[in-house]
Write a protein that holds these residues in place. Structure first.
Motif, PDB file in Angstrom:
ATOM      1  N   PRO A 203      -4.080   8.735  -2.566  1.00 26.56           N
ATOM      2  CA  PRO A 203      -4.214   9.290  -1.207  1.00 26.56           C
ATOM      3  C   PRO A 203      -4.402   8.167  -0.179  1.00 26.56           C
ATOM      4  CG  PRO A 203      -5.673  10.438  -2.755  1.00 26.56           C
ATOM      5  CD  PRO A 203      -5.132   9.244  -3.475  1.00 26.56           C
ATOM      6  N   ALA A 204      -3.639   8.219   0.903  1.00 24.79           N
ATOM      7  CA  ALA A 204      -3.747   7.196   1.951  1.00 24.79           C
ATOM      8  C   ALA A 204      -5.175   7.149   2.492  1.00 24.79           C
ATOM      9  CB  ALA A 204      -2.747   7.481   3.074  1.00 24.79           C
TER      10      ALA A 204
ATOM     11  N   VAL B 178       0.895   4.759  -2.389  1.00 23.93           N
ATOM     12  CA  VAL B 178       0.880   6.152  -1.933  1.00 23.93           C
ATOM     13  C   VAL B 178       2.111   6.897  -2.450  1.00 23.93           C
ATOM     14  CG1 VAL B 178       0.889   7.656   0.106  1.00 23.93           C
ATOM     15  CG2 VAL B 178      -0.457   5.524   0.116  1.00 23.93           C
TER      16      VAL B 178
ATOM     17  N   ASP C 240       0.865   8.339  -5.922  1.00 22.30           N
ATOM     18  CA  ASP C 240       0.067   9.438  -5.358  1.00 22.30           C
ATOM     19  C   ASP C 240      -1.364   9.032  -5.041  1.00 22.30           C
ATOM     20  OD1 ASP C 240       2.352  11.082  -5.984  1.00 22.30           O
ATOM     21  OD2 ASP C 240       1.588  11.181  -8.042  1.00 22.30           O
TER      22      ASP C 240
ATOM     23  N   ASN D  51       0.824  -1.212   0.000  1.00 22.18           N
ATOM     24  CA  ASN D  51       0.000   0.000   0.000  1.00 22.18           C
ATOM     25  C   ASN D  51       0.854   1.256   0.000  1.00 22.18           C
ATOM     26  OD1 ASN D  51      -2.433  -1.238  -0.121  1.00 22.18           O
ATOM     27  ND2 ASN D  51      -2.826  -1.191   2.088  1.00 22.18           N
ATOM     28  N   ASP D  52       1.920   1.180   0.805  1.00 17.38           N
ATOM     29  CA  ASP D  52       2.905   2.227   0.879  1.00 17.38           C
ATOM     30  C   ASP D  52       3.387   2.691  -0.506  1.00 17.38           C
ATOM     31  OD1 ASP D  52       4.838   3.742   2.181  1.00 17.38           O
ATOM     32  OD2 ASP D  52       6.346   2.154   1.877  1.00 17.38           O
TER      33      ASP D  52
END
Lengths: 426, 426
Positions: A327-328, A321, A325, A317-318
């Motif tokens: 959004p978390a 982000v 880009d 997931n990191d």
């Protein structure tokens, strides 16, 4: 020698290694395709060990069922290689060393600055009455020998020796004996519909063709995420057969509509590549559950650097982000497998890589990671572009990890195709 | 009924589709492995059409050569499915509808809220004297029938029906008849060395084993970028056979050294994954010519999200600069395919994705793009990490685009393995 028209064939693959769990005979697929083109029906295939009695028994059985028997393998120089002796045995003839054949084998070694090992002398043994088929790509010559009403054709096992020998030496001889009958094939490739779906639509169309003149036979084959309709027809008038098949292809395209992506042999990757070239677009992909397989499949196409920018494999997931880009908060709100995240990945990779078209794939390939709401097999696929457009689909694929990943790649390719071919597709 | 010990087997695949150029019989590889485990030698394999006379003729020929004949396919409900009739014909018996079998088939439909189509009734026909093998995964039951001194075992074609049926119903029955002989196999997997290289080193070691007691036979198999040594041995004392094979594996490991990456069946991807897990490292990859295939192969492993961060497919030079911080001047000075650029890609992806280990691959897969200095097949591979270390290799692979890409993936995996297992590797 017989001069009757040849109609049927059998293939006998010779080699103990083909009876292990590690190797299978693949030459027979090539040979079947080529024999079918001449109107020869393949009635059976046999695999036998490097054992003279076993090979002779297989040859006799095959000759009882078909007029043409093609053998592969067993023409090498070692004691294991018994095809020459077995062919002579079945033909009821002896064998002699052929000086011309020996000179060719010897010459191959001399040209490489080596001496012919004495063992290779065996390869110059030719059964009486056999025609020697030259082998420009190896030491083992092939053999063509008439046996009763039939013919036995012995070819070497390695495909790079077998295939040129078939083209150069076997095809012209066989064609002359096949009475001018040709078999032609056409293939419709279909994406986005299941096998039974396709058959339900197509069967009423192709059903009557079996009784038509020329008759057209149809086979439906399904692989992961793709269905193929294979049509074949034969006759003496090649132009008439081709015309009948062309009309058949058109009739099936009419009922199957845009699900048909290829009638000329091109793969889905090639179709997508050609569409990108004609629209002058570069593609970028952001892959999560498919982990690079979409880009791997597309970059298999020679010349794909003209229409592939590249992509990001955002497994963590990191990485979604940091590198895309996404959004978390979007991931937190909708989950990593969601329409919203697939869209953000597609938009992100398009912007980051400065491409005209962006693809985002995020899903649960399994075996772990599934939930009640999003079980294993759930995959969201988005295509961003051309322009401001963004199309997204969430699909649930059946099967295991390998199946889910492969079907997700096919579905993504098909979504790209649909977006590029249908302005109204949504 | 015979009670003689069974020693040899034949496999007969039944299905007209297996005689087209599009399908090949793959069940026989699985069956060969399983039959071999019981000490049964597979003497031959046959493929025949869905034609009763052809199937009966193939069964008779197979029974003349071997005691066990396993058939696959032809047990479905349609007119094409003739295996039941052919088996009864060869056994010289009739067939009757079996009420219990019919009830099971009917029950499968009822459980799905459907009525059994009348056509499926055919699947309840059982030749007199045959044992019915239950099929938990489909409607077609299998059959086990004694014919003279031999046995015919009829299994359904789909692997997901055939394999559980073999395990549950065939294996225990065969084992009881195979006199306690077991065949065991071990495989050494080797990377970074060619087939002839491996054989030159290993042959003096394994050569004498063929005469040993228990004898060990060795097969060497090469695929793209990988060589496998398959050892097999059989005997009645399973522990003794296992011990002999274990000693053989150790003797080969001793001469082949760190080129051996697996003796327990694991693939190179799995070995790399296990190493990353034990070192608690995350991997990130930057791929140019391999276009995602390295990451695709690694993410095929279930659970790989624990040790894969992700990566960047930097097909265009622009992407190497923008997404991996490769200095444009570096590309200009050394070319995109160079040690320096591979290193910068590996370092860049490691930093960008916050991973412990970074891999960079850049090369010329062809067919276009080669030069005299850097011909098609030239690939530079770098591994950055753990710590400050960065190892780089430039290799020239032979073959076409598909081969070069696959061999580059294998070489990259092997370089990662060597870096993680050998502190001094450089």
């Amino acid at each position: 020698m017989t001069s009757g028209r040849l109609r049927s064939a059998e293939i006998v693959a010779i080699g103990t290694e083909l009876l292990t769990p590690f190797r299978s005979d693949t030459n027979s697929l090539y040979l079947t395709a080529r024999l079918n083109e001449l109107g020869l029906e393949v009635r059976g295939k046999t695999v036998v060990a490097d054992d003279r009695a076993a090979v002779e028994s297989a040859l006799r059985a095959a000759l009882a069922r078909a007029e043409v028997v093609v053998t592969t393998g067993g023409l090498g120089p070692t004691d294991d290689d018994v095809t020459r002796e077995a062919v002579a045995g079945v033909a009821g003839v002896g064998a002699d060393e052929d000086a011309a054949v020996l000179a060719v084998i010897d010459g191959r070694f001399v040209r490489r600055g080596r001496r012919m090992p004495p063992i290779n002398r065996r390869q110059a043994q030719v059964p009486t009455g056999a025609v020697v088929l030259p082998n420009p790509n190896g030491t083992a010559p092939g053999l063509w020998i008439e046996v009763g009403d039939g013919v036995v054709i012995a070819l070497p096992g390695p495909p790079r020796e077998l295939q040129p020998m078939y083209e150069d030496s076997v095809l012209p001889r066989l064609r002359a004996r096949c009475g001018g009958v040709v078999l032609r094939r056409r293939t419709l490739k279909i994406a986005g519909r299941g096998e039974s779906d396709v058959d339900e639509i197509a069967q009423p169309v192709y059903g009557p063709w079996r009784q038509a003149e020329p008759a057209i036979s149809t086979t439906i084959l399904a692989s992961l995420g793709q269905v193929e309709l294979h049509l074949s027809s034969q006759g003496e008038d090649a132009a008439r057969v081709d015309r009948a098949l062309e009309e058949a292809v058109e009739a099936l395209q009419a009922v199957l509509g845009p699900a048909v992506f290829s009638v000329d042999g091109r793969s889905l990757e090639e179709v997508v590549g050609d569409l990108l070239v004609s629209r002058q677009l570069l593609l970028a992909a952001a892959e999560s559950c498919t982990g690079g397989l979409l880009l791997g499949a597309l970059t298999d196409i020679p010349g794909s650097s003209a229409w592939i920018a590249g992509g990001v494999v955002a497994y963590a997931n990191d990485v979604k982000v940091r590198s895309l880009d996404v959004p978390a908060e979007l991931i937190a709100a909708h989950g990593a497998v969601s329409d919203a995240v697939a869209e953000a990945m597609a938009e992100g990779v398009r912007r980051r890589l400065n491409a005209g078209l962006g693809v985002g794939i995020t899903g649960i390939a399994g075996p772990a990671g599934g939930t009640d709401a999003k079980p294993v097999g759930t995959v969201a696929i988005a295509v961003a572009g051309p322009g401001d457009r963004c199309v997204v689909r969430t699909v649930r694929f059946p099967g295991d990890r390998v199946m889910v990943r492969q079907m997700a790649v096919r579905a993504a390719l098909n979504l790209i195709r649909r977006v590029l071919t249908d302005a109204d597709y949504n």
